[in-house]
Structures are given as C-alpha cells and as structure tokens.
Scaffold this active site. Structure first.
Site, PDB file in Angstrom:
ATOM      1  N   ALA A  20       0.810  -1.217   0.000  1.00 43.49           N
ATOM      2  CA  ALA A  20       0.000   0.000   0.000  1.00 43.49           C
ATOM      3  C   ALA A  20       0.844   1.268   0.000  1.00 43.49           C
ATOM      4  CB  ALA A  20      -0.940  -0.009   1.203  1.00 43.49           C
ATOM      5  N   THR A  21       1.986   1.246   0.680  1.00 43.97           N
ATOM      6  CA  THR A  21       2.819   2.456   0.718  1.00 43.97           C
ATOM      7  C   THR A  21       3.286   2.844  -0.670  1.00 43.97           C
ATOM      8  OG1 THR A  21       3.540   2.065   3.001  1.00 43.97           O
ATOM      9  CG2 THR A  21       4.939   3.471   1.637  1.00 43.97           C
ATOM     10  N   GLN A  76      -6.941  -0.775   5.299  1.00 44.96           N
ATOM     11  CA  GLN A  76      -7.579  -1.447   6.428  1.00 44.96           C
ATOM     12  C   GLN A  76      -8.982  -1.943   6.079  1.00 44.96           C
ATOM     13  OE1 GLN A  76      -6.244  -2.365   9.210  1.00 44.96           O
ATOM     14  NE2 GLN A  76      -4.349  -1.182   9.224  1.00 44.96           N
ATOM     15  N   SER A 101      -3.636  -3.887   0.343  1.00 49.44           N
ATOM     16  CA  SER A 101      -2.441  -4.663   0.657  1.00 49.44           C
ATOM     17  C   SER A 101      -2.844  -6.038   1.145  1.00 49.44           C
ATOM     18  CB  SER A 101      -1.616  -3.943   1.733  1.00 49.44           C
ATOM     19  OG  SER A 101      -0.406  -4.622   1.986  1.00 49.44           O
ATOM     20  N   ALA A 102      -2.041  -7.053   0.803  1.00 53.00           N
ATOM     21  CA  ALA A 102      -2.400  -8.435   1.119  1.00 53.00           C
ATOM     22  C   ALA A 102      -2.206  -8.789   2.588  1.00 53.00           C
ATOM     23  CB  ALA A 102      -1.584  -9.396   0.256  1.00 53.00           C
ATOM     24  N   HIS A 103      -1.199  -8.216   3.234  1.00 56.39           N
ATOM     25  CA  HIS A 103      -0.855  -8.710   4.562  1.00 56.39           C
ATOM     26  C   HIS A 103      -1.811  -8.236   5.658  1.00 56.39           C
ATOM     27  CE1 HIS A 103       1.169  -5.240   6.702  1.00 56.39           C
ATOM     28  NE2 HIS A 103       1.104  -4.761   5.471  1.00 56.39           N
ATOM     29  N   THR A 107       9.577  -7.076 -12.489  1.00 55.65           N
ATOM     30  CA  THR A 107       9.081  -8.447 -12.618  1.00 55.65           C
ATOM     31  C   THR A 107       7.985  -8.706 -11.594  1.00 55.65           C
ATOM     32  OG1 THR A 107      11.243  -9.204 -13.387  1.00 55.65           O
ATOM     33  CG2 THR A 107       9.741 -10.875 -12.526  1.00 55.65           C
ATOM     34  N   CYS A 119       2.114   3.630  12.801  1.00 57.54           N
ATOM     35  CA  CYS A 119       2.787   3.702  11.500  1.00 57.54           C
ATOM     36  C   CYS A 119       4.203   4.255  11.592  1.00 57.54           C
ATOM     37  CB  CYS A 119       1.948   4.531  10.529  1.00 57.54           C
ATOM     38  SG  CYS A 119       1.172   5.961  11.240  1.00 57.54           S
TER      39      CYS A 119
END
Length: 377
Positions: free
Chosen positions: A77-78, A185, A205-207, A243, A329
């Site tokens: 996300a950043t 979030q 974001s995935a995490h 990649t 953060c």
C-alpha cells in the site's frame, strides 16, 4: 521433544495478519512448479504464470467492481499511495497544485503530501471531530478551482473509524476533482464498490487480509493518467515496472476471495467479540473507547486505560498479549498518536491508549474474552 510454547494472545491484526494456510497452499505451486516469469510468454512456464496473474487480477477487480486492467500490482500500500499521489501531481500539478487530505491519514499519505509540498504542491489538511470524522461541508468548501485531488482513507488504521467515502466521492465527482482513498484497512473487511462510491483511485495490501507481505495494488480508474514512479520495462500497463511477484499476486487474490466469502460471518462474530469486551471493560470503568460513536471496522478497539499506564500494562503482559501503543505507523517509535491528537486527546491520553485488533482466528469468544478480562484485572 521441545516443550510447547504458550504464545501471547495476538491482537495486533491491524498491523499485520498471519498467513492463512489456504493462501499458502495457493501460492506454493508458483514457487516450486509454475515458477516462470509472467512476462516471458514464449514458453509454457511463462504462460502459466501469466494466466495465473490474469485470473488473479480479475478476482481483485471483481472484489471492488472494477475492470481488470484498472488493477496495478505494487509491493504494497505504501508504494501504491506514492504512485497515486506523486503520479497524479507530477502529471497535472502544474495546472492543479492543490491537494486536500486529512490530519488523521496514515503516515504514508501525510509524508508523501509533505514531500509534494516541498516540490510545489499546496496541501490542505482537514481536521476531524472528536470521533475522528471529517466534516463533509468543510471538505466541500475546501475544494478550489485548482484542486487536483482529495485523499481520504476509508478506515483509520489506529481507531478503525470509517469515513463516509460514498458521500466524499459524490462531492469530488460533482466538483470534477479526483478522489483517492487508502483502503488498506477496509479492503476485505467491508464491501467496497468503486463505481457506486465514485472512487477514482484506491489502494490495498495483502498482509492485512491473511495474505503475504510485499504485495498490494492500486486501482486507477480508466482514463486517469499518472506519471510512473518506477521505470524499466513498462510492466503493469506501463505504470509500474518490475518483474511481477507471481506467488504474492496469487496469495493476494486467494486472500481476497476468502475474505469476501467469509466477510459477513466473520464481521458479525468479531463485532460481538469487540463489543462484549468494550462493554465489560467500560462497565468496570477500566477503559474509555476512542471513536466509540463513529462507525468502525468490527475488529478494532482503540481505548484509553483509566487505571494503569499503557506502558506498564504492555511491560507487565509482554509475554501474554500483543497490542499496539502510540502511532502504529512509525517504525520502532512510540509517540503520541497524531490521530488521537487530531481527535482532541492530550498527549497523556494518547500515550495511555491501546489498540486491540481482533482477527478471524479469534472466534472462540468465551475463551478470548475470559483471557482478556483476566489481563485487564
């Protein structure tokens, strides 16, 4: 045999989540078998990787009612936030240098806006009320003829407070300015619909959703031109070279699919878990909830400790519970939260606040709350 370790109760899911075993299983073949480069489609290994990426991109697009070629994969996300804000400013900032954001945004937004101010942008930082909500009338009146975009996060990363992004999107659309929302979030936790909510750009974001670290993305509405921030190969429709992280993309898509399928059930159960905890603790006059009267993500609880300092609580329970204190953060820094300060809390109140963020494994409500109540007594 080694003794089993009694791990602390993990209640910092807003920071990161454990990888779902089903996500791990979906990713594994793309490390060991289908390990081709998705850009190398002259052979079967690359073709398989490219096909998997294409299917994953469609899954993610469907999740937010977007088109597949509007989804651009990033490292998280950043990076997506930097691409959205810098990309828009460097493309259009000479004629429209004004950006509007909010004092309670994630540091990725605030620091990027600070950098853009250094290179010529004008940024308005809107205040919030005591519940953490933006005044829509103030937002509307802050938009100028030279306003380029509005950046308002969907859900706050410290309090879980939900902004009315549909109304914000409608205001932006009526004024002809772009609307970007940091949905890191909110993605996978609440329904998101970029068309219905008039969103022009959105990051995820995935995490945060039981997927792998190091993969995320940016939705960019078709027709919006951004200046790329990473050059070298023209990947991701020319917007983000490099990649592709094929296993990560597969993991993001699988995590997205699972979150959508289980959203209603998990949200209902986590909300009850959170509400039962807050009710019990407030009844015992042990906490004061921050942002309690605002709409919130179901798994967030940010509160002030009334009878103990947050630092001493964390030290005392270091091996029993994992929670967040201060600004979530700032890497390795515990500072008075800029979010809570913007909501009107003093430094001492902010320093004495904790964030609990429950996760989908925490479904055994009686066990979790029994354990929690003991820690706070």
């Amino acid at each position: 045999m080694p003794k089993s370790v009694d791990l602390p109760l993990y209640l910092d899911n807003a920071s990161t989540t454990p990888l779902d075993s089903r996500v791990f299983d979906a990713m594994t073949p793309y490390f060991l078998e289908d390990y081709g480069n998705a850009a190398s489609t002259t052979h079967i290994f690359g073709e398989r990787a490219a096909r998997a990426v294409k299917e994953s991109r469609q899954t993610i697009a469907d999740a937010i009612n977007a088109q597949a070629d509007e989804i651009h994969f990033t490292s998280g996300a950043t990076e997506a936030i930097n691409l959205a804000l810098k990309g828009a400013y460097f493309a259009f900032g000479q004629s429209k240098p004004h950006i509007i954001t909010v004092q309670t945004e994630h540091k990725a937004v605030l620091d990027t806006c600070g950098y853009l101010e250094e290179v010529g942008a004008e940024v308005t930082y809107l205040p919030v009320d005591s519940e953490g909500l933006v005044d829509l009338d103030e937002l509307n009146s802050s938009i100028r003829k030279d306003t380029l975009l509005v950046s308002v996060m969907a859900a706050n990363n410290e309090t879980g407070v939900l902004q009315d992004i549909k109304s914000i999107g409608e205001i932006c659309k009526s004024k002809g300015v772009m609307f970007f929302t940091d949905a890191t979030q909110a993605y996978g936790k609440i329904p998101l619909n970029v068309l219905d909510q008039s969103v022009d750009m959105l990051c995820f974001s995935a995490h945060k959703i039981y997927g792998p670290k190091g993969i995320g993305g940016l939705y960019v509405k078709k027709g919006i031109q951004l200046t790329p921030q990473i050059h070298g190969g023209g990947h991701e429709f020319g917007l983000r070279s490099g990649t592709l992280n094929v296993p990560g993309i597969l993991g993001l898509a699988k995590a997205t699919q699972l979150c959508l399928e289980e959203m209603e059930e998990v949200s209902t159960r986590l909300r009850k878990l959170r509400d039962d905890f807050e009710t019990e603790m407030e009844k015992a006059r042990k906490i004061k909830v921050n942002g309690k009267n605002a709409p919130r993500l179901p798994h967030f609880s940010n509160f002030q400790l009334l009878n103990e300092e947050a630092e001493s609580f964390i030290l005392r329970n270091r091996n029993k519970i994992a929670v967040a204190q201060g600004s979530a953060c700032n890497s390795a820094l515990v500072q008075p939260s800029h979010v809570l300060k913007a909501m009107g809390l003093g430094d001492k109140e902010g320093e004495n606040s904790l964030r609990l963020s429950f996760g989908s494994p925490h479904i055994a409500k009686d066990f979790i709350n029994k354990k929690l109540f003991k820690l706070f007594n």
